[in-house]
Design a protein around this motif. Structure first.
Motif, PDB file in Angstrom:
ATOM      1  N   GLN A 285      -2.298   3.199   6.474  1.00  0.00           N
ATOM      2  CA  GLN A 285      -2.174   1.885   6.238  1.00  0.00           C
ATOM      3  C   GLN A 285      -2.565   1.348   5.141  1.00  0.00           C
ATOM      4  O   GLN A 285      -2.073   0.516   4.265  1.00  0.00           O
ATOM      5  CB  GLN A 285      -2.768   1.219   7.373  1.00  0.00           C
ATOM      6  N   ALA A 286      -4.031   1.750   4.459  1.00  0.00           N
ATOM      7  CA  ALA A 286      -4.588   0.980   3.387  1.00  0.00           C
ATOM      8  C   ALA A 286      -3.746   1.532   2.239  1.00  0.00           C
ATOM      9  O   ALA A 286      -3.626   0.767   1.134  1.00  0.00           O
ATOM     10  CB  ALA A 286      -6.080   1.367   3.480  1.00  0.00           C
ATOM     11  N   LEU A 287      -3.259   2.836   2.023  1.00  0.00           N
ATOM     12  CA  LEU A 287      -2.653   3.370   0.810  1.00  0.00           C
ATOM     13  C   LEU A 287      -1.172   3.231   1.019  1.00  0.00           C
ATOM     14  O   LEU A 287      -0.573   3.621  -0.141  1.00  0.00           O
ATOM     15  CB  LEU A 287      -3.134   4.669   0.678  1.00  0.00           C
ATOM     16  N   ALA A 288      -0.676   2.804   1.972  1.00  0.00           N
ATOM     17  CA  ALA A 288       0.973   2.487   1.848  1.00  0.00           C
ATOM     18  C   ALA A 288       1.336   1.543   0.607  1.00  0.00           C
ATOM     19  O   ALA A 288       0.552   0.289   0.575  1.00  0.00           O
ATOM     20  CB  ALA A 288       1.265   1.894   3.241  1.00  0.00           C
TER      21      ALA A 288
ATOM     22  N   LYS B 105      -3.508  -2.278  -6.653  1.00  0.00           N
ATOM     23  CA  LYS B 105      -2.854  -1.148  -6.303  1.00  0.00           C
ATOM     24  C   LYS B 105      -3.263  -1.007  -4.715  1.00  0.00           C
ATOM     25  O   LYS B 105      -4.663  -1.385  -4.537  1.00  0.00           O
ATOM     26  CB  LYS B 105      -3.013   0.275  -6.844  1.00  0.00           C
ATOM     27  N   PRO B 106      -2.570  -0.387  -3.879  1.00  0.00           N
ATOM     28  CA  PRO B 106      -3.053   0.072  -2.661  1.00  0.00           C
ATOM     29  C   PRO B 106      -4.424   0.937  -2.328  1.00  0.00           C
ATOM     30  O   PRO B 106      -4.501   1.896  -3.314  1.00  0.00           O
ATOM     31  CB  PRO B 106      -2.071   0.858  -1.675  1.00  0.00           C
ATOM     32  N   LYS B 107      -5.527   0.539  -1.961  1.00  0.00           N
ATOM     33  CA  LYS B 107      -6.840   1.182  -2.202  1.00  0.00           C
ATOM     34  C   LYS B 107      -7.906   1.237  -0.745  1.00  0.00           C
ATOM     35  O   LYS B 107      -7.273   0.396   0.146  1.00  0.00           O
ATOM     36  CB  LYS B 107      -7.582   0.738  -3.278  1.00  0.00           C
ATOM     37  N   ILE B 108      -8.583   1.926  -0.691  1.00  0.00           N
ATOM     38  CA  ILE B 108      -9.591   2.055   0.400  1.00  0.00           C
ATOM     39  C   ILE B 108     -10.974   2.700  -0.173  1.00  0.00           C
ATOM     40  O   ILE B 108     -10.829   3.383  -1.050  1.00  0.00           O
ATOM     41  CB  ILE B 108      -9.048   3.038   1.530  1.00  0.00           C
TER      42      ILE B 108
ATOM     43  N   VAL C 122     -16.740   5.964  -2.364  1.00  0.00           N
ATOM     44  CA  VAL C 122     -15.739   6.576  -3.013  1.00  0.00           C
ATOM     45  C   VAL C 122     -14.522   5.807  -2.925  1.00  0.00           C
ATOM     46  O   VAL C 122     -13.924   5.519  -1.687  1.00  0.00           O
ATOM     47  CB  VAL C 122     -15.473   8.135  -2.716  1.00  0.00           C
ATOM     48  N   GLN C 123     -13.914   5.313  -4.079  1.00  0.00           N
ATOM     49  CA  GLN C 123     -12.545   4.371  -3.731  1.00  0.00           C
ATOM     50  C   GLN C 123     -11.468   5.320  -4.054  1.00  0.00           C
ATOM     51  O   GLN C 123     -11.297   5.989  -5.166  1.00  0.00           O
ATOM     52  CB  GLN C 123     -12.749   3.381  -4.626  1.00  0.00           C
ATOM     53  N   VAL C 124     -10.557   5.287  -3.052  1.00  0.00           N
ATOM     54  CA  VAL C 124      -8.952   6.022  -3.447  1.00  0.00           C
ATOM     55  C   VAL C 124      -8.122   5.099  -3.696  1.00  0.00           C
ATOM     56  O   VAL C 124      -7.865   4.143  -2.825  1.00  0.00           O
ATOM     57  CB  VAL C 124      -8.775   6.895  -2.174  1.00  0.00           C
ATOM     58  N   VAL C 125      -7.341   5.285  -4.654  1.00  0.00           N
ATOM     59  CA  VAL C 125      -6.240   4.176  -4.919  1.00  0.00           C
ATOM     60  C   VAL C 125      -4.862   5.041  -5.049  1.00  0.00           C
ATOM     61  O   VAL C 125      -4.945   6.147  -5.717  1.00  0.00           O
ATOM     62  CB  VAL C 125      -6.789   3.645  -6.309  1.00  0.00           C
ATOM     63  N   ASN C 126      -3.891   4.524  -4.348  1.00  0.00           N
ATOM     64  CA  ASN C 126      -2.627   5.090  -4.713  1.00  0.00           C
ATOM     65  C   ASN C 126      -1.966   4.279  -5.808  1.00  0.00           C
ATOM     66  O   ASN C 126      -1.615   3.047  -5.994  1.00  0.00           O
ATOM     67  CB  ASN C 126      -1.632   4.734  -3.543  1.00  0.00           C
ATOM     68  N   MET C 127      -1.571   5.133  -6.810  1.00  0.00           N
ATOM     69  CA  MET C 127      -1.067   4.775  -8.139  1.00  0.00           C
ATOM     70  C   MET C 127       0.492   4.472  -7.997  1.00  0.00           C
ATOM     71  O   MET C 127       1.201   4.140  -9.054  1.00  0.00           O
ATOM     72  CB  MET C 127      -1.443   5.375  -9.415  1.00  0.00           C
ATOM     73  N   GLU C 128       1.058   4.781  -6.732  1.00  0.00           N
ATOM     74  CA  GLU C 128       2.451   4.127  -6.615  1.00  0.00           C
ATOM     75  C   GLU C 128       3.596   4.924  -7.594  1.00  0.00           C
ATOM     76  O   GLU C 128       4.422   4.337  -8.112  1.00  0.00           O
ATOM     77  CB  GLU C 128       2.640   2.913  -6.487  1.00  0.00           C
ATOM     78  N   ASN C 129       3.403   6.043  -7.922  1.00  0.00           N
ATOM     79  CA  ASN C 129       4.247   6.665  -8.878  1.00  0.00           C
ATOM     80  C   ASN C 129       4.657   8.076  -8.501  1.00  0.00           C
ATOM     81  O   ASN C 129       4.798   9.084  -9.293  1.00  0.00           O
ATOM     82  CB  ASN C 129       3.717   6.941 -10.286  1.00  0.00           C
ATOM     83  N   LYS C 130       5.366   8.191  -7.184  1.00  0.00           N
ATOM     84  CA  LYS C 130       5.946   9.348  -6.818  1.00  0.00           C
ATOM     85  C   LYS C 130       6.871   9.974  -7.791  1.00  0.00           C
ATOM     86  O   LYS C 130       7.012  11.226  -7.786  1.00  0.00           O
ATOM     87  CB  LYS C 130       6.641   9.022  -5.425  1.00  0.00           C
ATOM     88  N   ALA C 131       7.621   9.121  -8.355  1.00  0.00           N
ATOM     89  CA  ALA C 131       8.651   9.809  -9.213  1.00  0.00           C
ATOM     90  C   ALA C 131       8.280  10.873 -10.348  1.00  0.00           C
ATOM     91  O   ALA C 131       8.984  11.506 -10.497  1.00  0.00           O
ATOM     92  CB  ALA C 131       9.310   8.498  -9.822  1.00  0.00           C
TER      93      ALA C 131
END
Length: 224
Positions: A46-49, A105-108, A211-220
């Motif tokens: 949910q946090a990284l969506a 960005k989405p992060k947790i 530790v912070q984890v961030v989704n850079m949202e670049n699946k492409a």
């Protein structure tokens, strides 16, 4: 006399039983609280969506996202330069640019404990790291590029904490790659030492060691 003794014994037994129940209850409460500290796979998902982009209506075109295409392209190119980079190779300016990009960005933040003066993940933090591994393997997130940023509290010198934060970020990446088969190129590790405290008012607080984890949202562009 007999009745008095019996009453006395009975009262003592009842008191002992009550104390035992209270002790058991306290132990159970501690166990529940400890279990509650472990982050779950669903919470991480949910946090990284990826956040839904706000839409605006164009004059001649359909709905458009309120994002500068040039900025998105530049960001994507920068992220690509970070893939396969050793943590220690990142310059101060690159670390700061990452910090700027991840703000939106989405992060947790994960409170992951390590052995004293070490980058070895503590046994009690393994459930949280394993939950992270399962989440990043989920089809909803798999293939994106993620920043894994290590942070320390303010105890100790800057050079020491910078080194420790980098080694700990590397340790998380290594675990995710080895245990969950996550592509190493999809994990960008960076260390910030004590420069970005989560709670600056309490520089030695536990929340700063994270530790912070961030989704850079670049699946492409991921996994290429």
């Amino acid at each position: 006399m007999w009745k008095f003794s019996r009453s006395k014994i009975s009262g003592s037994s009842i008191l002992t039983a009550i104390l035992s129940l209270l002790t058991i209850g306290a132990a159970l409460s501690i166990g529940v609280a400890k279990a509650a500290d472990d982050v779950t796979e669903d919470q991480i998902l949910q946090a990284l969506a990826p956040a839904k982009k706000p839409l605006t209506r164009g004059l001649s075109m359909g709905p458009q996202t309120q994002t500068d295409p040039a900025a998105v392209a530049a960001e994507g190119r920068f992220v690509q330069t970070l893939r396969n980079r050793p943590t220690r190779s990142l310059s101060l300016s690159e670390r700061e640019e990452i910090a700027t990009i991840v703000k939106d960005k989405p992060k947790i933040d994960l409170e992951i404990n390590f052995d004293y003066n070490s980058a070895d993940i503590s046994a009690k933090s393994l459930p949280s790291v394993q939950a992270l591994g399962r989440a990043l393997s989920n089809s909803d997130l798999k293939g994106s590029t993620f920043v894994v940023a290590g942070h320390t509290d303010a105890a100790g010198g800057e050079a020491y904490n910078q080194d420790l934060s980098e080694r700990r970020a590397d340790s998380i990446k290594r675990y995710l790659v080895d245990k969950f088969g996550i592509a190493g190129t999809d994990l960008v590790t960076v260390g910030y030492g004590k420069t970005k405290l989560k709670d600056p008012a309490n520089p030695l607080a536990d929340v700063n060691r994270r530790v912070q984890v961030v989704n850079m949202e670049n699946k492409a562009t991921a996994s290429k």
